[in-house]
Design a protein around this motif. Sequence first.
Motif, PDB file in Angstrom:
ATOM      1  N   ARG A 214       3.087  -1.030  -0.524  1.00  0.00           N
ATOM      2  CA  ARG A 214       3.715   0.252  -0.182  1.00  0.00           C
ATOM      3  C   ARG A 214       5.177  -0.015   0.165  1.00  0.00           C
ATOM      4  O   ARG A 214       5.559  -1.167   0.403  1.00  0.00           O
ATOM      5  CB  ARG A 214       2.993   0.933   0.980  1.00  0.00           C
ATOM      6  CG  ARG A 214       2.926   0.127   2.255  1.00  0.00           C
ATOM      7  CD  ARG A 214       2.322   0.959   3.391  1.00  0.00           C
ATOM      8  NE  ARG A 214       0.996   1.424   3.064  1.00  0.00           N
ATOM      9  CZ  ARG A 214      -0.125   0.795   3.415  1.00  0.00           C
ATOM     10  NH1 ARG A 214      -0.050  -0.346   4.105  1.00  0.00           N
ATOM     11  NH2 ARG A 214      -1.297   1.269   3.091  1.00  0.00           N
TER      12      ARG A 214
ATOM     13  N   VAL B 196       8.581  -0.790   1.888  1.00  0.00           N
ATOM     14  CA  VAL B 196       8.841  -1.552   3.108  1.00  0.00           C
ATOM     15  C   VAL B 196       9.515  -0.636   4.126  1.00  0.00           C
ATOM     16  O   VAL B 196      10.486   0.063   3.809  1.00  0.00           O
ATOM     17  CB  VAL B 196       9.738  -2.769   2.800  1.00  0.00           C
ATOM     18  CG1 VAL B 196      10.022  -3.561   4.068  1.00  0.00           C
ATOM     19  CG2 VAL B 196       9.072  -3.659   1.744  1.00  0.00           C
TER      20      VAL B 196
ATOM     21  N   GLU C  79       6.956  -8.810   1.557  1.00  0.00           N
ATOM     22  CA  GLU C  79       6.422  -7.722   2.382  1.00  0.00           C
ATOM     23  C   GLU C  79       5.840  -6.619   1.507  1.00  0.00           C
ATOM     24  O   GLU C  79       4.753  -6.095   1.769  1.00  0.00           O
ATOM     25  CB  GLU C  79       7.543  -7.164   3.266  1.00  0.00           C
ATOM     26  CG  GLU C  79       7.107  -6.101   4.244  1.00  0.00           C
ATOM     27  CD  GLU C  79       6.338  -6.660   5.427  1.00  0.00           C
ATOM     28  OE1 GLU C  79       5.585  -5.880   6.053  1.00  0.00           O
ATOM     29  OE2 GLU C  79       6.481  -7.866   5.724  1.00  0.00           O
TER      30      GLU C  79
ATOM     31  N   THR D 283      11.498  -2.807   9.172  1.00  0.00           N
ATOM     32  CA  THR D 283      11.210  -4.149   8.660  1.00  0.00           C
ATOM     33  C   THR D 283      12.401  -4.686   7.879  1.00  0.00           C
ATOM     34  O   THR D 283      12.750  -5.868   7.992  1.00  0.00           O
ATOM     35  CB  THR D 283       9.954  -4.124   7.766  1.00  0.00           C
ATOM     36  OG1 THR D 283       8.845  -3.635   8.529  1.00  0.00           O
ATOM     37  CG2 THR D 283       9.625  -5.515   7.248  1.00  0.00           C
TER      38      THR D 283
ATOM     39  N   ASN E 138      13.442  -0.264  -2.670  1.00  0.00           N
ATOM     40  CA  ASN E 138      12.243   0.334  -2.087  1.00  0.00           C
ATOM     41  C   ASN E 138      11.734   1.493  -2.935  1.00  0.00           C
ATOM     42  O   ASN E 138      10.532   1.703  -3.067  1.00  0.00           O
ATOM     43  CB  ASN E 138      12.570   0.847  -0.679  1.00  0.00           C
ATOM     44  CG  ASN E 138      11.577   0.369   0.357  1.00  0.00           C
ATOM     45  OD1 ASN E 138      10.697  -0.436   0.084  1.00  0.00           O
ATOM     46  ND2 ASN E 138      11.728   0.858   1.563  1.00  0.00           N
TER      47      ASN E 138
ATOM     48  N   MET F 220       2.536  -7.685  -0.061  1.00  0.00           N
ATOM     49  CA  MET F 220       1.441  -7.807   0.904  1.00  0.00           C
ATOM     50  C   MET F 220       0.870  -6.447   1.281  1.00  0.00           C
ATOM     51  O   MET F 220      -0.322  -6.316   1.576  1.00  0.00           O
ATOM     52  CB  MET F 220       1.926  -8.532   2.160  1.00  0.00           C
ATOM     53  CG  MET F 220       2.130 -10.024   1.968  1.00  0.00           C
ATOM     54  SD  MET F 220       0.594 -10.901   1.559  1.00  0.00           S
ATOM     55  CE  MET F 220      -0.317 -10.719   3.090  1.00  0.00           C
ATOM     56  N   THR F 221       1.717  -5.414   1.271  1.00  0.00           N
ATOM     57  CA  THR F 221       1.271  -4.098   1.721  1.00  0.00           C
ATOM     58  C   THR F 221       1.048  -3.114   0.575  1.00  0.00           C
ATOM     59  O   THR F 221       0.354  -2.112   0.749  1.00  0.00           O
ATOM     60  CB  THR F 221       2.301  -3.484   2.682  1.00  0.00           C
ATOM     61  OG1 THR F 221       3.540  -3.281   1.986  1.00  0.00           O
ATOM     62  CG2 THR F 221       2.544  -4.400   3.874  1.00  0.00           C
TER      63      THR F 221
END
Length: 205
Positions: A178, A180, A172, A184, A99, A175-176
């Motif tokens: 940013r 996770v 994830e 999530t 992350n 898609m964002t």
Amino acid sequence: MSLGKDEQPVRRRRRGPALESALLDAAWQEIVEHGYDGLTYEGVAARASTSRAVVYRRWPTRPELAQAAVLHGARGVPYHPVDTGTLRGDLRAHLLWANGARISVAVIAATRLGGYFAETGTGPGDLRELLLDGRAPRTDALYANAVARGELDPARLTPRVRALAFDLFRAELLMTLRPVAEETIDAILDEVVMPLLIPPVADGR
């Protein structure tokens, strides 16, 4: 010894790995700020306080320069192997590390490297293979530890299942664009990955 007001400090000439690291730092920052389409030898040279020829001698094409810079940026965060004592704990710790360590590279790949992929006919997966450089994914060591502890049946480790935790995490993230959310990550592990790896024991009552 102090310098007179008209004297300038002598700049120590960079060589070898120190020079290459400075050039790749500069190229990575150029990509971050301007994308592949705005990457120029002149921009990298100016940021690194050197000449265009110095950059060009090492990477004679823009794709080569961009590839080296992205790999340099991705490898800049050290990785410390984890061993929490459980597979879930190890996977969670690894995803939390990713992350922080991989978010910038993933965002750059998704938003700044379209021209590079179009020019080279490659995709993000090809960059990942270059980053792995022939070594196994780090999650393989986590699974091996779980097997050694008797926590995991190796027969359940199909290639798709091995990759599932990071595949869902990466989807994830892309898609964002940013980091996770931790909840999530927990849902990925508890609702999808862990039930496949270590099925809950059926209640025999």
